[in-house]
Design an enzyme around this catalytic site. Structure first.
Site, PDB file in Angstrom:
ATOM      1  CG  ASP A   1      -1.918   1.176   1.161  1.00 40.97           C
ATOM      2  OD1 ASP A   1      -2.671   1.249   0.160  1.00 40.97           O
ATOM      3  OD2 ASP A   1      -1.942   2.008   2.091  1.00 40.97           O
TER       4      ASP A   1
ATOM      5  CD  GLU B   1      -1.941   6.270   2.856  1.00 38.48           C
ATOM      6  OE1 GLU B   1      -2.581   7.198   2.305  1.00 38.48           O
ATOM      7  OE2 GLU B   1      -2.468   5.193   3.206  1.00 38.48           O
TER       8      GLU B   1
ATOM      9  CD  GLU C   1      -7.778  19.517  -0.501  1.00 33.62           C
ATOM     10  OE1 GLU C   1      -6.535  19.398  -0.636  1.00 33.62           O
ATOM     11  OE2 GLU C   1      -8.390  20.599  -0.667  1.00 33.62           O
TER      12      GLU C   1
ATOM     13  CG  HIS D   1      -1.570  10.740   4.342  1.00 33.05           C
ATOM     14  ND1 HIS D   1      -0.917  11.870   4.798  1.00 33.05           N
ATOM     15  CD2 HIS D   1      -1.608  10.857   2.989  1.00 33.05           C
ATOM     16  CE1 HIS D   1      -0.569  12.631   3.776  1.00 33.05           C
ATOM     17  NE2 HIS D   1      -0.978  12.044   2.663  1.00 33.05           N
TER      18      HIS D   1
ATOM     19  CG  HIS E   1      -6.386   5.998   4.552  1.00 31.77           C
ATOM     20  ND1 HIS E   1      -6.677   5.538   3.291  1.00 31.77           N
ATOM     21  CD2 HIS E   1      -7.571   6.179   5.166  1.00 31.77           C
ATOM     22  CE1 HIS E   1      -7.997   5.458   3.142  1.00 31.77           C
ATOM     23  NE2 HIS E   1      -8.552   5.869   4.277  1.00 31.77           N
TER      24      HIS E   1
ATOM     25  CG  ASP F   1      -4.450   1.354   5.159  1.00 34.21           C
ATOM     26  OD1 ASP F   1      -4.872   1.242   6.328  1.00 34.21           O
ATOM     27  OD2 ASP F   1      -4.709   2.339   4.444  1.00 34.21           O
TER      28      ASP F   1
END
Length: 236
Positions: free
Chosen positions: A8, A10, A53, A58, A150, A155
């Protein structure tokens, strides 16, 4: 041996073509669908501002990331960790798009690993249902209470559990695997999966049924397949 890497990332936003960059990579290693405890995790300085945003998703601020390595400084370690393993990713086009963009910006070859997109797997297994990671955790009863924000490694760990449920491998894993902790050079503690023989279920036969079964086997002769199997089990 099947080696898979649940992965995963970010980012600062949704589009590398629009100037967004990676800020975190998290990976979890599976061997034969079993987590080994061996992970790869790194925060990355994106060399740009952090949109509000993305920060709300995260929680990684410009200040926190300012002293982290650039992608090109960790790219070879990342590539060495994943090697030629199959990558298991939720919404794979998003993460692979960023990873390959970063590879190109660093002057490195694009990734050519086989990829399993768990979004597609979930849609095939649960047509019409919601297939977000949170929705799948709820469906399979997986605890994701730690996921207040997140995070790439967290994750990945959660996705590994979801993936095992999607492929029906979790029950097999619980029966066949024990985790043994050993020290690894320079990487802290690593859990190595060790195959074990599953504990046999108790017999459901009554005493009279078991006796009748044994009598039947005796009549088959010692060269019968079932008789040879029983001899092998008894020897073990």
């Amino acid at each position: 041996m099947i080696r898979e890497i649940v992965l995963d990332t970010e980012t600062t936003g949704l589009s590398p073509q629009g100037g967004d960059r990676l800020v975190e990579i998290g990976c979890v290693e599976l061997i034969n669908h079993i987590p080994t405890g061996k992970n790869f995790h790194v925060y990355i300085n994106p060399e740009r501002s952090m949109p509000e945003e993305a920060f709300r998703v995260h929680g990684l601020s410009e200040e926190f990331l300012s002293d982290k390595p650039l992608f090109k400084a960790v790219a070879e370690d990342f590539r060495a960790f994943i090697a030629d393993a199959t990558l298991v990713i939720h919404n794979a086009p998003f993460d692979m798009g960023f990873l390959n963009a970063e590879m190109e910006w660093a002057g490195l070859p694009r990734l050519t690993n086989e990829v399993i997109d768990t979004v597609m797997v979930a849609r095939q297994k649960h047509p019409g249902a919601r297939v977000s990671l949170d929705a799948l955790c709820k469906h399979y009863g997986i605890d994701n209470s730690r996921r207040t924000l997140h995070g790439a490694l967290l994750d990945s760990e959660i996705l590994a559990e979801v993936y095992l449920e999607l492929i029906g491998g979790k029950q097999v894993s619980l029966a066949l695997v024990a985790e043994v902790e050993t020290a690894s050079s320079g990487m802290g503690q690593t859990r190595i999966a060790v195959a074990q023989r599953p504990v046999p279920l108790p017999s459901r036969l009554s005493a009279s049924e078991a006796e009748a079964h044994d009598t039947f086997i005796e009549k088959m002769g010692e060269n019968a397949i079932w008789a040879r199997y029983q001899q092998r089990v008894a020897a073990e």
